[in-house]
Design a protein around this motif. Structure first.
Motif, PDB file in Angstrom:
ATOM      1  N   HIS A 378      51.586  48.263  49.481  1.00  0.00           N
ATOM      2  CA  HIS A 378      50.508  47.817  50.368  1.00  0.00           C
ATOM      3  C   HIS A 378      50.069  46.382  50.058  1.00  0.00           C
ATOM      4  CE1 HIS A 378      46.905  47.977  52.855  1.00  0.00           C
ATOM      5  NE2 HIS A 378      46.183  47.587  51.815  1.00  0.00           N
ATOM      6  N   TYR A 379      49.858  46.088  48.780  1.00  0.00           N
ATOM      7  CA  TYR A 379      49.268  44.795  48.408  1.00  0.00           C
ATOM      8  C   TYR A 379      50.290  43.664  48.262  1.00  0.00           C
ATOM      9  CZ  TYR A 379      44.498  46.332  48.170  1.00  0.00           C
ATOM     10  OH  TYR A 379      43.237  46.775  48.515  1.00  0.00           O
ATOM     11  N   GLN A 380      51.568  43.963  48.419  1.00  0.00           N
ATOM     12  CA  GLN A 380      52.549  42.887  48.362  1.00  0.00           C
ATOM     13  C   GLN A 380      52.409  41.926  49.540  1.00  0.00           C
ATOM     14  OE1 GLN A 380      56.557  44.351  48.540  1.00  0.00           O
ATOM     15  NE2 GLN A 380      56.228  45.538  50.409  1.00  0.00           N
ATOM     16  N   LYS A 381      51.645  42.328  50.563  1.00  0.00           N
ATOM     17  CA  LYS A 381      51.378  41.438  51.704  1.00  0.00           C
ATOM     18  C   LYS A 381      50.487  40.266  51.293  1.00  0.00           C
ATOM     19  CE  LYS A 381      49.974  45.137  53.882  1.00  0.00           C
ATOM     20  NZ  LYS A 381      49.360  46.054  54.855  1.00  0.00           N
ATOM     21  N   TRP A 382      49.593  40.484  50.304  1.00  0.00           N
ATOM     22  CA  TRP A 382      48.631  39.456  49.902  1.00  0.00           C
ATOM     23  C   TRP A 382      48.848  38.947  48.479  1.00  0.00           C
ATOM     24  CZ3 TRP A 382      46.681  44.142  52.069  1.00  0.00           C
ATOM     25  CH2 TRP A 382      46.317  44.037  53.420  1.00  0.00           C
ATOM     26  N   LEU A 383      49.376  39.799  47.628  1.00  0.00           N
ATOM     27  CA  LEU A 383      49.483  39.441  46.213  1.00  0.00           C
ATOM     28  C   LEU A 383      50.945  39.311  45.793  1.00  0.00           C
ATOM     29  CD1 LEU A 383      46.861  41.943  44.700  1.00  0.00           C
ATOM     30  CD2 LEU A 383      46.467  39.609  45.527  1.00  0.00           C
ATOM     31  N   PRO A 384      51.291  38.230  45.075  1.00  0.00           N
ATOM     32  CA  PRO A 384      52.661  38.115  44.545  1.00  0.00           C
ATOM     33  C   PRO A 384      52.916  39.169  43.482  1.00  0.00           C
ATOM     34  CG  PRO A 384      51.278  36.347  43.697  1.00  0.00           C
ATOM     35  CD  PRO A 384      50.454  37.066  44.725  1.00  0.00           C
ATOM     36  N   SER A 385      54.168  39.407  43.177  1.00  0.00           N
ATOM     37  CA  SER A 385      54.533  40.499  42.251  1.00  0.00           C
ATOM     38  C   SER A 385      53.987  40.289  40.849  1.00  0.00           C
ATOM     39  CB  SER A 385      56.055  40.655  42.199  1.00  0.00           C
ATOM     40  OG  SER A 385      56.646  39.472  41.684  1.00  0.00           O
ATOM     41  N   PHE A 386      53.665  39.018  40.480  1.00  0.00           N
ATOM     42  CA  PHE A 386      53.194  38.714  39.133  1.00  0.00           C
ATOM     43  C   PHE A 386      51.676  38.565  39.078  1.00  0.00           C
ATOM     44  CE2 PHE A 386      55.510  35.284  41.278  1.00  0.00           C
ATOM     45  CZ  PHE A 386      54.445  34.510  41.726  1.00  0.00           C
ATOM     46  N   HIS A 387      50.971  38.921  40.163  1.00  0.00           N
ATOM     47  CA  HIS A 387      49.511  38.881  40.142  1.00  0.00           C
ATOM     48  C   HIS A 387      48.978  39.911  39.155  1.00  0.00           C
ATOM     49  CE1 HIS A 387      45.347  39.506  41.499  1.00  0.00           C
ATOM     50  NE2 HIS A 387      45.416  38.247  41.904  1.00  0.00           N
ATOM     51  N   TYR A 388      47.801  39.639  38.564  1.00  0.00           N
ATOM     52  CA  TYR A 388      47.322  40.510  37.483  1.00  0.00           C
ATOM     53  C   TYR A 388      47.055  41.935  37.935  1.00  0.00           C
ATOM     54  CZ  TYR A 388      42.783  38.723  39.272  1.00  0.00           C
ATOM     55  OH  TYR A 388      41.731  38.337  40.055  1.00  0.00           O
ATOM     56  N   TYR A 389      46.623  42.158  39.186  1.00  0.00           N
ATOM     57  CA  TYR A 389      46.423  43.534  39.649  1.00  0.00           C
ATOM     58  C   TYR A 389      47.765  44.234  39.852  1.00  0.00           C
ATOM     59  CZ  TYR A 389      41.450  42.610  40.424  1.00  0.00           C
ATOM     60  OH  TYR A 389      40.123  42.304  40.252  1.00  0.00           O
ATOM     61  N   MET A 390      48.744  43.515  40.366  1.00  0.00           N
ATOM     62  CA  MET A 390      50.081  44.094  40.548  1.00  0.00           C
ATOM     63  C   MET A 390      50.691  44.432  39.185  1.00  0.00           C
ATOM     64  SD  MET A 390      50.539  44.074  43.875  1.00  0.00           S
ATOM     65  CE  MET A 390      52.161  43.776  44.580  1.00  0.00           C
ATOM     66  N   CYS A 391      50.458  43.550  38.204  1.00  0.00           N
ATOM     67  CA  CYS A 391      50.996  43.803  36.860  1.00  0.00           C
ATOM     68  C   CYS A 391      50.322  45.007  36.208  1.00  0.00           C
ATOM     69  CB  CYS A 391      50.818  42.562  35.993  1.00  0.00           C
ATOM     70  SG  CYS A 391      51.909  41.208  36.459  1.00  0.00           S
TER      71      CYS A 391
END
Length: 514
Positions: A378-391
Motif C-alpha cells: 500500500h505505502y510503496q505509492k508514497w514511500l521509497p523502499s528504504f524509508h524508515y517506516y518501510m524498514c
C-alpha cells in the motif's frame, strides 16, 4: 620522560592499557596496581567550553575491545511505572508478593528486602507514622515517581564515595528550570517528598538537583522487567552521536559494558547514542530535546539525506518524476521539502499528513506477515523502499517469515527469497546509519544466515551437490552475528541467538573443511 608513580624516577615506560601511569620497573607497576586498577582505562576525562566534560582515548582501540565495565552509582525504578519490587526491580505479581516487615513496601521475597539498595530507604520510609499501603499493581503508581530520587538523596549517608561522584554529574538545572517538566517534578517529587515522608532534611533545590542528575544521566537497563534506570560515573561523560563509536550493553547484574565495534584512533572523543539510532532525524531530535535538552549536530543529523541513505525521504508527487522529496534544511522543522530531481516543492504540513497516516497505520496494525506485506504494497505509492517506516515493517517481516526452523523449511520459495533480500537490504542500510545497533544487526545477520542455509539445503537436495559459495555466505553472516552479539548476556533473547550462532558457525566450519 615522565616520573615513576612510585619513586618519581624519570622513565619512558608506561601502563600499556591506559598510557597514563608511568613506572620505572615492573615491580613498581605491581606495587601500584591496587591503587591504579580502578582508573586503568584507555581513555581520560577531558573538558571543553562548548561540550563540557567528555572522554577521549589515550591510545588506539582495537575492534571488539571492551574499554569500560562499570557498576551503577545508583539505580531505581522509572518515574512512571506500575509497582515493582524495590529489591530486584521486577514487576510485582499481585498474587505472589510480601510486604517489607519494616516499611511495608511490596517486595518479591524476603531477600529482596535485605538488598543494599533497599536497606537505607527502608529506614527512611519507616520514619513515616502511617505505613505505605499499595494495593493497585496494574497501572502506574504515583508513589514510585520519588523512589529513585530518594535513593539518590540517601547516597550522601549510605555511600558517601558514590555520592561524591554522583553530585559531580551534570544536572542542567538552569536549562530545566521553569519548563513544564520542571514544574511537574517540583509538584510530584520536590514538594511531595518532604510532605509525604514528614522530613525537612532536603531542600527543594537539593531534590531538584538530584532529579536533574538522574534524568540527564540515567541509562535504561533491561536486566529487569520492566527495565529500570541506573546512573553510572565514567559512562556519564560519554558524548552523544547518532553514529557513535561505542556499543553499550549490560551484564546480568546490571553492570554497563562499553566496547568498540571498529578501530578507534588515539585522541578520539568517545560516544554512544542517547536515543534510538533506528529512528528518523525528527524523532531523534525531539527525543533528545525532551530528555537531554539539546539539539544534536552530528554528521547524520545535519545531512538531509541521512548519510546518502535517504532514510527520511518520500516519493515525489509528480507522476512523471522518479525523484525523492527531502527537507531543504534538516535543522528547521518547518522547512519546505524539495524534490531532488524536478525541484517540486511540498509544504511541511502536506508531508506530515502522509507520514502521520503511515505511522498511525503501522502502530494500529497487527504485526502478522500478511499485514506487513499489505502495508508495504500500500505505502510503496508514497514511500521509497528504504524509508524508515518501510524498514520497520521489513524488520518485522524478516523475523516473521520462517520464525523457527520448522517453519523455515516449508516457507515458499517466494517468501524465502524475500527474507534473504530484505535482510541484506536492512543490514547494508543499518551498517551505515546505525553501526552500533548490534542487537538489531546481529539478529538480522542470524536471520539471513538461517535463510541462506535453508536455500542451500533446497538446492543441495535437487542437485545432489552442495554449493560451496552459499555455505561460505551463510558462514559469513553467522560470523558477523557472533561478532555483533558477543557481549550479550543470556538473559536477553540476543544472548540465546548468540549461543545458537556459535553452534551453527562451528558446524559450518566443519562442513567446509570436509
Amino acid at each position: 620522560m615522565n616520573k615513576c608513580t612510585i619513586c618519581e624516577k624519570e622513565t619512558k615506560n608506561k601502563c600499556s592499557n591506559c598510557s597514563q601511569a608511568f613506572y620505572c620497573t615492573a615491580e613498581h607497576q605491581k606495587l601500584d596496581w591496587k591503587n591504579h586498577k580502578s582508573n586503568c582505562h584507555p581513555f581520560k576525562i577531558a573538558q571543553d567550553e562548548e561540550i563540557g566534560r567528555y572522554l577521549t582515548t589515550t591510545r588506539d582501540i582495537k575492534p571488539f575491545e571492551i574499554i569500560l565495565q562499570e557498576e551503577p552509582l545508583v539505580r531505581g525504578p522509572s518515574q512512571i511505572t506500575a509497582p515493582v519490587c524495590l529489591g530486584c526491580l521486577n514487576t510485582i505479581d499481585s498474587n505472589q508478593y510480601i510486604n517489607c516487615e519494616k516499611c511495608n513496601w511490596p517486595i518479591c521475597e524476603e531477600q529482596c528486602g535485605n538488598c543494599s539498595e533497599h536497606i537505607a530507604e527502608c529506614a527512611f520510609f519507616s520514619q513515616r507514622e502511617y505505613k505505605v499501603n499499595i494495593k493497585e499493581f496494574i497501572n502506574p503508581h504515583p508513589l514510585y515517581q520519588c523512589v529513585s530520587i530518594i535513593r539518590c538523596l540517601l547516597l550522601s549517608e549510605s555511600n558517601p564515595h558514590n555520592w561524591n561522584k554522583f553530585e559531580q554529574l551534570e544536572s542542567l538545572e538552569e536549562k530545566r528550570r521553569g519548563s513544564m517538566q520542571w514544574k511537574a517534578d517540583v509538584d510530584h517529587i520536590a514538594a511531595f517528598i518532604p510532605k509525604f515522608f514528614k522530613t525537612t532534611k532536603y531542600s527543594e533545590d537539593h531534590i531538584m538537583k538530584c532529579v536533574g542528575i538522574f534524568q540527564i544521566n540515567g541509562h535504561e537497563v533491561p536486566t529487569s522487567d520492566p527495565p529500570h534506570v541506573a546512573v553510572f560515573h565514567k559512562a556519564s561523560y560519554l558524548e552523544h552521536s547518532c553514529t557513535p563509536n561505542l556499543v553499550k550493553t549490560f551484564t546480568k547484574k546490571g553492570k554497563i559494558i562499553l566496547w568498540a565495534l571498529k578501530p578507534i584512533k588515539k585522541n578520539t572523543h568517545l560516544s554512544i547514542c542517547y536515543t534510538d539510532a533506528v529512528w528518523n532525524t525528527a524523532e531523534r531530535q525531539n527525543h533528545l530535546m525532551q530528555t537531554k535538552l539539546f539539539v544534536c549536530k552530528c554528521e547524520r543529523c545535519v545531512d538531509v539525506s541521512e548519510l546518502n541513505t535517504n532514510y527520511n525521504a518520500i516519493k515525489c508527487g509528480n507522476a512523471d518524476c522518479k525523484g525523492l522529496v527531502l527537507p531543504s534544511d534538516p535543522k528547521c522543522l518547518d522547512a519546505v521539502w524539495n524534490c531532488n530531481r524536478c525541484n517540486r516543492s511540498e509544504e511541511k504540513f502536506s508531508v506530515n499528513r502522509k507520514l502521520e497516516q503511515a505511522k498511525a497505520d503501522l502502530q494500529a496494525m497487527d504485526k502478522t506477515a500478511k499485514n506487513c506485506l499489505r502495508y508495504l504494497n500500500h505505502y510503496q505509492k508514497w514511500l521509497p523502499s528504504f524509508h524508515y517506516y518501510m524498514c520497520e515493517v521489513k524488520i518485522h517481516l524478516v523475523q516473521l517469515l520462517g520464525k523457527d526452523p520448522k517453519e523455515l523449511m516449508v516457507l515458499s520459495e517466494e517468501h524465502l527469497n524475500m527474507k534473504i533480500t530484505y535482510s541484506k537490504e536492512l543490514i547494508n542500510l543499518y551498517e551505515i546509519l546505525a553501526p552500533c545497533e548490534v542487537r538489531l544487526l546481529g539478529t538480522l545477520c542470524f536471520e539471513l544466515h538461517s535463510a541462506i542455509a535453508e536455500q542451500t539445503r533446497r538446492i543441495s537436495s535437487q542437485m545432489n551437490t552442495t554449493p560451496k559459495a552459499l555455505l561460505e555466505e551463510s558462514l559469513h553472516y553467522v560470523e558477523k552475528c557472533v561478532n555483533y552479539l558477543q557481549y550479550e548476556s543470556n538473559i536477553f533473547i540476543e544472548g540465546h541467538i548468540l549461543q545458537q550462532a556459535r553452534i551453527n558457525r562451528d558446524a559450518l566450519n566443519m562442513v567446509l573443511k570436509l
